[in-house]
Design a protein around this motif. Structure first.
Motif, PDB file in Angstrom:
ATOM      1  N   LEU B  19      -9.776   3.677  13.847  1.00 16.32           N
ATOM      2  CA  LEU B  19      -8.358   3.356  13.688  1.00 16.32           C
ATOM      3  C   LEU B  19      -8.042   3.299  12.205  1.00 16.32           C
ATOM      4  O   LEU B  19      -8.765   2.662  11.433  1.00 16.32           O
ATOM      5  CB  LEU B  19      -8.023   2.015  14.337  1.00 16.32           C
ATOM      6  N   THR B  20      -6.946   3.922  11.816  1.00 12.73           N
ATOM      7  CA  THR B  20      -6.483   3.850  10.426  1.00 12.73           C
ATOM      8  C   THR B  20      -5.255   2.971  10.346  1.00 12.73           C
ATOM      9  O   THR B  20      -4.279   3.179  11.078  1.00 12.73           O
ATOM     10  CB  THR B  20      -6.178   5.251   9.882  1.00 12.73           C
ATOM     11  N   ILE B  21      -5.303   1.998   9.450  1.00 14.08           N
ATOM     12  CA  ILE B  21      -4.223   1.044   9.245  1.00 14.08           C
ATOM     13  C   ILE B  21      -3.552   1.395   7.920  1.00 14.08           C
ATOM     14  O   ILE B  21      -4.225   1.629   6.915  1.00 14.08           O
ATOM     15  CB  ILE B  21      -4.770  -0.392   9.194  1.00 14.08           C
ATOM     16  N   GLN B  22      -2.222   1.404   7.940  1.00 14.95           N
ATOM     17  CA  GLN B  22      -1.469   1.738   6.742  1.00 14.95           C
ATOM     18  C   GLN B  22      -0.823   0.489   6.142  1.00 14.95           C
ATOM     19  O   GLN B  22      -0.373  -0.400   6.866  1.00 14.95           O
ATOM     20  CB  GLN B  22      -0.365   2.747   7.070  1.00 14.95           C
ATOM     21  N   CYS B  23      -0.756   0.460   4.831  1.00 11.40           N
ATOM     22  CA  CYS B  23      -0.108  -0.627   4.105  1.00 11.40           C
ATOM     23  C   CYS B  23       0.834  -0.029   3.068  1.00 11.40           C
ATOM     24  O   CYS B  23       0.417   0.797   2.246  1.00 11.40           O
ATOM     25  CB  CYS B  23      -1.160  -1.490   3.411  1.00 11.40           C
ATOM     26  N   GLN B  24       2.090  -0.446   3.131  1.00 11.35           N
ATOM     27  CA  GLN B  24       3.114   0.066   2.220  1.00 11.35           C
ATOM     28  C   GLN B  24       3.790  -1.118   1.544  1.00 11.35           C
ATOM     29  O   GLN B  24       4.175  -2.081   2.205  1.00 11.35           O
ATOM     30  CB  GLN B  24       4.158   0.872   2.997  1.00 11.35           C
ATOM     31  N   VAL B  25       3.951  -1.039   0.230  1.00  7.23           N
ATOM     32  CA  VAL B  25       4.628  -2.109  -0.518  1.00  7.23           C
ATOM     33  C   VAL B  25       5.858  -1.527  -1.190  1.00  7.23           C
ATOM     34  O   VAL B  25       5.882  -0.340  -1.540  1.00  7.23           O
ATOM     35  CB  VAL B  25       3.674  -2.761  -1.537  1.00  7.23           C
ATOM     36  N   ASP B  26       6.870  -2.366  -1.394  1.00  3.88           N
ATOM     37  CA  ASP B  26       8.159  -1.865  -1.855  1.00  3.88           C
ATOM     38  C   ASP B  26       8.267  -1.738  -3.369  1.00  3.88           C
ATOM     39  O   ASP B  26       9.324  -1.400  -3.890  1.00  3.88           O
ATOM     40  CB  ASP B  26       9.286  -2.760  -1.340  1.00  3.88           C
ATOM     41  N   SER B  27       7.188  -2.029  -4.100  1.00  5.34           N
ATOM     42  CA  SER B  27       7.218  -1.897  -5.551  1.00  5.34           C
ATOM     43  C   SER B  27       5.823  -1.535  -6.034  1.00  5.34           C
ATOM     44  O   SER B  27       4.836  -1.719  -5.316  1.00  5.34           O
ATOM     45  CB  SER B  27       7.687  -3.195  -6.195  1.00  5.34           C
ATOM     46  N   GLN B  28       5.755  -1.028  -7.236  1.00  5.91           N
ATOM     47  CA  GLN B  28       4.454  -0.658  -7.777  1.00  5.91           C
ATOM     48  C   GLN B  28       3.672  -1.917  -8.128  1.00  5.91           C
ATOM     49  O   GLN B  28       4.198  -2.817  -8.787  1.00  5.91           O
ATOM     50  CB  GLN B  28       4.637   0.232  -9.009  1.00  5.91           C
ATOM     51  N   VAL B  29       2.449  -1.979  -7.670  1.00  2.00           N
ATOM     52  CA  VAL B  29       1.629  -3.159  -7.874  1.00  2.00           C
ATOM     53  C   VAL B  29       0.307  -2.763  -8.518  1.00  2.00           C
ATOM     54  O   VAL B  29      -0.165  -1.634  -8.363  1.00  2.00           O
ATOM     55  CB  VAL B  29       1.369  -3.901  -6.548  1.00  2.00           C
ATOM     56  N   THR B  30      -0.298  -3.726  -9.197  1.00  2.00           N
ATOM     57  CA  THR B  30      -1.540  -3.414  -9.878  1.00  2.00           C
ATOM     58  C   THR B  30      -2.729  -3.383  -8.930  1.00  2.00           C
ATOM     59  O   THR B  30      -3.585  -2.520  -9.025  1.00  2.00           O
ATOM     60  CB  THR B  30      -1.810  -4.440 -10.990  1.00  2.00           C
ATOM     61  N   MET B  31      -2.783  -4.346  -8.036  1.00  2.00           N
ATOM     62  CA  MET B  31      -3.962  -4.493  -7.191  1.00  2.00           C
ATOM     63  C   MET B  31      -3.546  -4.507  -5.722  1.00  2.00           C
ATOM     64  O   MET B  31      -2.539  -5.093  -5.361  1.00  2.00           O
ATOM     65  CB  MET B  31      -4.697  -5.803  -7.503  1.00  2.00           C
ATOM     66  N   MET B  32      -4.361  -3.861  -4.898  1.00  2.00           N
ATOM     67  CA  MET B  32      -4.194  -3.943  -3.446  1.00  2.00           C
ATOM     68  C   MET B  32      -5.544  -4.299  -2.834  1.00  2.00           C
ATOM     69  O   MET B  32      -6.591  -3.810  -3.301  1.00  2.00           O
ATOM     70  CB  MET B  32      -3.672  -2.621  -2.866  1.00  2.00           C
ATOM     71  N   PHE B  33      -5.512  -5.147  -1.822  1.00  2.00           N
ATOM     72  CA  PHE B  33      -6.730  -5.662  -1.228  1.00  2.00           C
ATOM     73  C   PHE B  33      -6.651  -5.557   0.300  1.00  2.00           C
ATOM     74  O   PHE B  33      -5.565  -5.577   0.870  1.00  2.00           O
ATOM     75  CB  PHE B  33      -6.923  -7.141  -1.581  1.00  2.00           C
ATOM     76  N   TRP B  34      -7.823  -5.510   0.915  1.00  2.00           N
ATOM     77  CA  TRP B  34      -7.909  -5.568   2.379  1.00  2.00           C
ATOM     78  C   TRP B  34      -8.810  -6.731   2.769  1.00  2.00           C
ATOM     79  O   TRP B  34      -9.920  -6.888   2.241  1.00  2.00           O
ATOM     80  CB  TRP B  34      -8.476  -4.262   2.943  1.00  2.00           C
ATOM     81  N   TYR B  35      -8.289  -7.549   3.719  1.00  2.00           N
ATOM     82  CA  TYR B  35      -9.007  -8.711   4.231  1.00  2.00           C
ATOM     83  C   TYR B  35      -9.202  -8.570   5.732  1.00  2.00           C
ATOM     84  O   TYR B  35      -8.406  -7.929   6.420  1.00  2.00           O
ATOM     85  CB  TYR B  35      -8.212 -10.003   3.971  1.00  2.00           C
ATOM     86  N   ARG B  36     -10.210  -9.262   6.229  1.00  2.00           N
ATOM     87  CA  ARG B  36     -10.426  -9.368   7.670  1.00  2.00           C
ATOM     88  C   ARG B  36     -10.371 -10.837   8.056  1.00  2.00           C
ATOM     89  O   ARG B  36     -10.928 -11.687   7.361  1.00  2.00           O
ATOM     90  CB  ARG B  36     -11.792  -8.778   8.056  1.00  2.00           C
ATOM     91  N   GLN B  37      -9.719 -11.115   9.178  1.00  2.00           N
ATOM     92  CA  GLN B  37      -9.670 -12.472   9.726  1.00  2.00           C
ATOM     93  C   GLN B  37     -10.155 -12.402  11.161  1.00  2.00           C
ATOM     94  O   GLN B  37      -9.415 -11.998  12.064  1.00  2.00           O
ATOM     95  CB  GLN B  37      -8.248 -13.041   9.657  1.00  2.00           C
TER      96      GLN B  37
END
Lengths: 112, 114
Positions: B19-37
């Motif tokens: 499964l591929t999960i997509q993440c989109q943010v509305d502004s340019q950001v320096t860092m992006m992270f993925w967490y599991r809960q």
């Protein structure tokens, strides 16, 4: 390494009660400290933060003070509401907003 | 702050699939992270998504199992490969905004593997 320890839950209170959720940390250097809240079925929201010793973060009636001498960041609220029922996470990061380390979370239930 | 969206919001998958999960943010950001809960647990950092280069993985997580892409400053994907029931979790994307000492989280993707 860095770690965060929260008081174990679940915590159940009556509406208008005083709330304290304890949080202590272990870190090298001088971390920033955060409280995040996760309402049922939702993602995490930042509740408050403090970036240096003796800073007090506050939001929505919640407060927490960065205590370097006791390495603590306890969350308090004077009068809780049913809508405060959620899971609360204490977290720290070193070097700004990189690599958050979370506590185990405390589930809070407020009864009317 | 930043507004973050994730797709899908939830899915039920069969073991052995990906499964591929997509993440989109509305502004340019320096860092992006993925967490599991994992169910009833706290959040664990999987990796830091680096724009234009390979992601930086935390101990216990490997690229073959969790390949990550970040083609630009506002978008990232996490793939959960060859899934097993132990992969049933909430997967959350977060971003760090330039000049702020804060990470903001997306709504999460709830994954159930049968």
């Amino acid at each position: 390494g860095n770690s965060v320890t929260q008081m174990e839950g679940p915590v159940t209170l009556s509406e208008e009660a005083f709330l304290t959720i304890n949080c202590t940390y272990t870190a090298t250097g001088y971390p920033s400290l955060f409280w995040y809240v996760q309402y049922p079925g939702e993602g995490l929201q930042l509740l408050l933060k403090a970036t240096k010793a003796d800073d007090k973060g506050s939001n929505k009636g919640f407060e927490a003070t960065y205590r370097k001498e006791t390495t603590s960041f306890h969350l308090e609220k004077g009068s809780v509401q049913v809508s405060d029922s959620a899971v609360y996470f204490c977290a720290l990061s070193e070097r700004g907003a990189q690599k958050l380390v979370f506590g185990q979370g405390t589930r809070l239930t407020i009864n009317p | 702050s930043a507004v973050i969206s994730q797709k899908p919001s939830r899915d039920i998958c069969q073991r052995g699939t990906s499964l591929t999960i997509q993440c989109q943010v509305d502004s340019q950001v320096t860092m992006m992270f993925w967490y599991r809960q994992q169910p009833g647990q706290s959040l664990t950092l999987i990796a830091t998504a680096n724009q234009g280069s390979e992601a930086t993985y935390e101990s216990g997580f490997v690229i073959d199992k969790f390949p990550i892409s970040r083609p630009n400053l506002t978008f990232s994907t996490l793939t959960v490969s060859n899934m097993s029931p132990e992969d049933s979790s909430i997967y959350l994307c977060s971003v760090a905004v330039t000049g702020q000492e804060t990470q903001y989280f997306g709504p999460g993707t709830r994954l159930l593997v049968l």
